[in-house]
Design a protein around this motif. Structure first.
Motif, PDB file in Angstrom:
ATOM      1  N   GLY A  39      -0.320  12.584  13.845  1.00 49.59           N
ATOM      2  CA  GLY A  39      -0.497  13.230  12.564  1.00 49.59           C
ATOM      3  C   GLY A  39      -1.277  12.406  11.554  1.00 49.59           C
ATOM      4  N   LEU A  40      -1.936  13.111  10.636  1.00 45.59           N
ATOM      5  CA  LEU A  40      -2.627  12.478   9.512  1.00 45.59           C
ATOM      6  C   LEU A  40      -1.635  12.341   8.368  1.00 45.59           C
ATOM      7  CD1 LEU A  40      -5.318  11.521   8.175  1.00 45.59           C
ATOM      8  CD2 LEU A  40      -5.577  13.877   7.354  1.00 45.59           C
ATOM      9  N   GLN A  41      -1.535  11.124   7.797  1.00 48.44           N
ATOM     10  CA  GLN A  41      -0.552  10.876   6.747  1.00 48.44           C
ATOM     11  C   GLN A  41      -1.191  10.193   5.540  1.00 48.44           C
ATOM     12  OE1 GLN A  41       2.390   9.041   9.827  1.00 48.44           O
ATOM     13  NE2 GLN A  41       3.627  10.001   8.223  1.00 48.44           N
ATOM     14  N   ARG A  42      -0.506  10.324   4.406  1.00 43.85           N
ATOM     15  CA  ARG A  42      -0.973   9.681   3.177  1.00 43.85           C
ATOM     16  C   ARG A  42       0.185   8.912   2.553  1.00 43.85           C
ATOM     17  NH1 ARG A  42      -3.202  13.884  -0.528  1.00 43.85           N
ATOM     18  NH2 ARG A  42      -1.098  13.993  -1.413  1.00 43.85           N
ATOM     19  N   LEU A  43      -0.097   7.706   2.073  1.00 44.58           N
ATOM     20  CA  LEU A  43       0.939   6.867   1.469  1.00 44.58           C
ATOM     21  C   LEU A  43       1.182   7.265   0.020  1.00 44.58           C
ATOM     22  CD1 LEU A  43       2.770   4.332   1.759  1.00 44.58           C
ATOM     23  CD2 LEU A  43       0.846   3.003   0.869  1.00 44.58           C
ATOM     24  N   HIS A  44       2.455   7.397  -0.324  1.00 41.72           N
ATOM     25  CA  HIS A  44       2.859   7.674  -1.704  1.00 41.72           C
ATOM     26  C   HIS A  44       3.649   6.485  -2.233  1.00 41.72           C
ATOM     27  CE1 HIS A  44       1.819  11.993  -2.067  1.00 41.72           C
ATOM     28  NE2 HIS A  44       1.977  11.978  -0.753  1.00 41.72           N
ATOM     29  N   ARG A  45       3.495   6.227  -3.511  1.00 40.72           N
ATOM     30  CA  ARG A  45       4.256   5.170  -4.187  1.00 40.72           C
ATOM     31  C   ARG A  45       4.866   5.737  -5.458  1.00 40.72           C
ATOM     32  NH1 ARG A  45      -0.638   1.932  -3.058  1.00 40.72           N
ATOM     33  NH2 ARG A  45      -0.171   0.438  -1.400  1.00 40.72           N
ATOM     34  N   GLU A  46       6.149   5.452  -5.625  1.00 36.88           N
ATOM     35  CA  GLU A  46       6.822   5.912  -6.832  1.00 36.88           C
ATOM     36  C   GLU A  46       8.110   5.126  -7.022  1.00 36.88           C
ATOM     37  OE1 GLU A  46       8.784  10.004  -8.700  1.00 36.88           O
ATOM     38  OE2 GLU A  46       7.426  10.100  -6.981  1.00 36.88           O
ATOM     39  N   ALA A  47       8.306   4.592  -8.233  1.00 34.86           N
ATOM     40  CA  ALA A  47       9.539   3.888  -8.600  1.00 34.86           C
ATOM     41  C   ALA A  47       9.900   2.808  -7.591  1.00 34.86           C
ATOM     42  CB  ALA A  47      10.684   4.881  -8.754  1.00 34.86           C
ATOM     43  N   GLY A  48       8.910   2.034  -7.158  1.00 32.78           N
ATOM     44  CA  GLY A  48       9.162   0.935  -6.247  1.00 32.78           C
ATOM     45  C   GLY A  48       9.315   1.321  -4.795  1.00 32.78           C
ATOM     46  N   ARG A  49       9.195   2.615  -4.495  1.00 34.60           N
ATOM     47  CA  ARG A  49       9.301   3.093  -3.109  1.00 34.60           C
ATOM     48  C   ARG A  49       7.927   3.411  -2.549  1.00 34.60           C
ATOM     49  NH1 ARG A  49      11.401   8.014  -2.397  1.00 34.60           N
ATOM     50  NH2 ARG A  49      11.588   7.591  -0.156  1.00 34.60           N
ATOM     51  N   GLU A  50       7.826   3.293  -1.231  1.00 32.72           N
ATOM     52  CA  GLU A  50       6.621   3.706  -0.513  1.00 32.72           C
ATOM     53  C   GLU A  50       7.056   4.621   0.625  1.00 32.72           C
ATOM     54  OE1 GLU A  50       4.890   0.063   0.885  1.00 32.72           O
ATOM     55  OE2 GLU A  50       3.544  -0.096  -0.835  1.00 32.72           O
ATOM     56  N   TRP A  51       6.349   5.724   0.800  1.00 42.30           N
ATOM     57  CA  TRP A  51       6.634   6.581   1.932  1.00 42.30           C
ATOM     58  C   TRP A  51       5.370   7.350   2.318  1.00 42.30           C
ATOM     59  CZ3 TRP A  51       7.658   7.904  -3.013  1.00 42.30           C
ATOM     60  CH2 TRP A  51       7.278   9.181  -3.446  1.00 42.30           C
ATOM     61  N   PHE A  52       5.369   7.787   3.575  1.00 41.97           N
ATOM     62  CA  PHE A  52       4.227   8.512   4.101  1.00 41.97           C
ATOM     63  C   PHE A  52       4.514  10.003   4.154  1.00 41.97           C
ATOM     64  CE2 PHE A  52       3.435   4.283   5.806  1.00 41.97           C
ATOM     65  CZ  PHE A  52       2.074   4.150   5.561  1.00 41.97           C
ATOM     66  N   GLU A  53       3.562  10.779   3.686  1.00 42.56           N
ATOM     67  CA  GLU A  53       3.634  12.240   3.793  1.00 42.56           C
ATOM     68  C   GLU A  53       2.758  12.689   4.952  1.00 42.56           C
ATOM     69  OE1 GLU A  53       2.490  16.278   1.234  1.00 42.56           O
ATOM     70  OE2 GLU A  53       1.841  14.286   0.549  1.00 42.56           O
ATOM     71  N   ASP A  54       3.330  13.510   5.828  1.00 35.93           N
ATOM     72  CA  ASP A  54       2.573  14.046   6.955  1.00 35.93           C
ATOM     73  C   ASP A  54       1.842  15.307   6.495  1.00 35.93           C
ATOM     74  OD1 ASP A  54       1.533  14.701   9.369  1.00 35.93           O
ATOM     75  OD2 ASP A  54       3.421  15.215  10.331  1.00 35.93           O
ATOM     76  N   LEU A  55       0.517  15.286   6.631  1.00 32.83           N
ATOM     77  CA  LEU A  55      -0.303  16.394   6.154  1.00 32.83           C
ATOM     78  C   LEU A  55      -0.835  17.277   7.283  1.00 32.83           C
ATOM     79  CD1 LEU A  55      -2.343  14.297   3.566  1.00 32.83           C
ATOM     80  CD2 LEU A  55      -0.404  15.783   3.093  1.00 32.83           C
ATOM     81  N   SER A  56      -0.442  16.994   8.500  1.00 31.86           N
ATOM     82  CA  SER A  56      -1.006  17.710   9.642  1.00 31.86           C
ATOM     83  C   SER A  56      -0.710  19.209   9.593  1.00 31.86           C
ATOM     84  CB  SER A  56      -0.481  17.123  10.947  1.00 31.86           C
ATOM     85  OG  SER A  56      -0.842  15.758  11.045  1.00 31.86           O
ATOM     86  N   ASP A  57       0.530  19.567   9.167  1.00 34.42           N
ATOM     87  CA  ASP A  57       0.881  20.987   9.085  1.00 34.42           C
ATOM     88  C   ASP A  57      -0.071  21.722   8.150  1.00 34.42           C
ATOM     89  OD1 ASP A  57       2.925  20.880  10.867  1.00 34.42           O
ATOM     90  OD2 ASP A  57       4.514  20.700   9.372  1.00 34.42           O
ATOM     91  N   ARG A  58      -0.371  21.099   7.012  1.00 32.93           N
ATOM     92  CA  ARG A  58      -1.227  21.746   6.024  1.00 32.93           C
ATOM     93  C   ARG A  58      -2.670  21.863   6.486  1.00 32.93           C
ATOM     94  NH1 ARG A  58       0.415  18.280   0.809  1.00 32.93           N
ATOM     95  NH2 ARG A  58      -1.262  19.496  -0.148  1.00 32.93           N
ATOM     96  N   LEU A  59      -3.030  21.042   7.479  1.00 31.28           N
ATOM     97  CA  LEU A  59      -4.385  21.112   8.022  1.00 31.28           C
ATOM     98  C   LEU A  59      -4.464  21.987   9.269  1.00 31.28           C
ATOM     99  CD1 LEU A  59      -5.423  17.353   7.696  1.00 31.28           C
ATOM    100  CD2 LEU A  59      -6.216  19.254   6.290  1.00 31.28           C
ATOM    101  N   GLY A  60      -3.306  22.504   9.708  1.00 37.10           N
ATOM    102  CA  GLY A  60      -3.294  23.348  10.889  1.00 37.10           C
ATOM    103  C   GLY A  60      -3.370  22.585  12.195  1.00 37.10           C
ATOM    104  N   ILE A  61      -2.992  21.295  12.169  1.00 38.64           N
ATOM    105  CA  ILE A  61      -3.023  20.481  13.390  1.00 38.64           C
ATOM    106  C   ILE A  61      -1.683  19.758  13.530  1.00 38.64           C
ATOM    107  CG2 ILE A  61      -5.517  20.179  13.544  1.00 38.64           C
ATOM    108  CD1 ILE A  61      -5.135  17.442  12.140  1.00 38.64           C
ATOM    109  N   ALA A  62      -0.607  20.486  13.414  1.00 43.31           N
ATOM    110  CA  ALA A  62       0.734  19.890  13.451  1.00 43.31           C
ATOM    111  C   ALA A  62       0.919  19.017  14.678  1.00 43.31           C
ATOM    112  CB  ALA A  62       1.788  20.985  13.426  1.00 43.31           C
ATOM    113  N   GLY A  63       1.419  17.791  14.449  1.00 41.52           N
ATOM    114  CA  GLY A  63       1.697  16.876  15.536  1.00 41.52           C
ATOM    115  C   GLY A  63       0.481  16.221  16.146  1.00 41.52           C
TER     116      GLY A  63
END
Length: 206
Positions: free
Chosen positions: A166-190
């Protein structure tokens, strides 16, 4: 020309980079790293004698501070000009990860991100220590695969990670880091994009 010591030892070029001094660096798949200094027509070759763990060079990158980074089929190294050799990067346990380096990207603050066959690695500004982010490990959350094919920091400073699942993007907020999976939104889930992100333009909705 194998008989010419100043010629490229291999015709299979895997990477090119130029440092602030104007030196051109050439990575090859089977013959290590070559350099061509300004004003010279020939090349100088770097091999295992100069610290390379393998002659299989996958990626070259010159950072904003002028440091040359070399990704190989067996780990990441930086060039030490004072010692005229390459130095392997190690993790918090003092081990040099034996992974294939697929790409590097740099944030505006100098943080480096390294895509590898064994996870996503980061190097903080001013540090020589590798921090690994793996699927299910602590730190950044939500990496869906340890096989990272490519990384990109876009014009807005966002980190994109293309993994085998999957294609992911890093998010940062309040000292946390996490990855959002964007594959579903692009139509290439998994699925990942399966190649370099350098020439990929993110859809406006992302």
């Amino acid at each position: 020309d194998p008989a010419d010591p100043e010629a490229l030892a291999s015709g299979v070029v895997s990477g090119l980079a130029q440092d602030p001094r104007g030196t051109v660096w050439v990575g090859t798949y089977q013959s290590g790293v070559h350099r061509q200094d300004p004003g010279r027509s020939g090349f100088r070759r770097y091999t295992r004698e100069h610290g390379l763990p393998t002659l299989q060079i996958e990626y070259l990158y010159v950072a904003r501070n002028g440091v040359l980074w070399v990704g190989t089929g067996d780990g990441l190294l930086r060039f030490d000009p004072e010692r005229d050799r390459f130095v392997a990067l190690v993790d918090a346990n003092g081990n040099a990860p034996q992974v294939r380096v697929n790409g590097l990207a740099e944030e505006n603050d100098g943080r480096l991100w390294i895509a590898t066959s064994g996870g996503l690695y980061a190097i903080e500004p001013g540090s020589d220590e590798l921090r690994v982010l793996q699927r299910g490990a602590g730190g950044a959350e939500g990496l869906v695969s340890d096989h990272v094919a490519s990384v990109l920091v876009d014009r807005r400073g966002r980190l994109w990670v293309d993994t085998a699942k999957g294609l992911q993007r890093l998010h940062r907020e309040a000292g946390r880091e996490w990855f959002e999976d964007l594959s579903d939104r692009l139509g290439i889930a998994g699925q990942g994009l399966g190649g370099s992100l350098d020439h990929v333009q993110a859809p406006a909705q992302l």
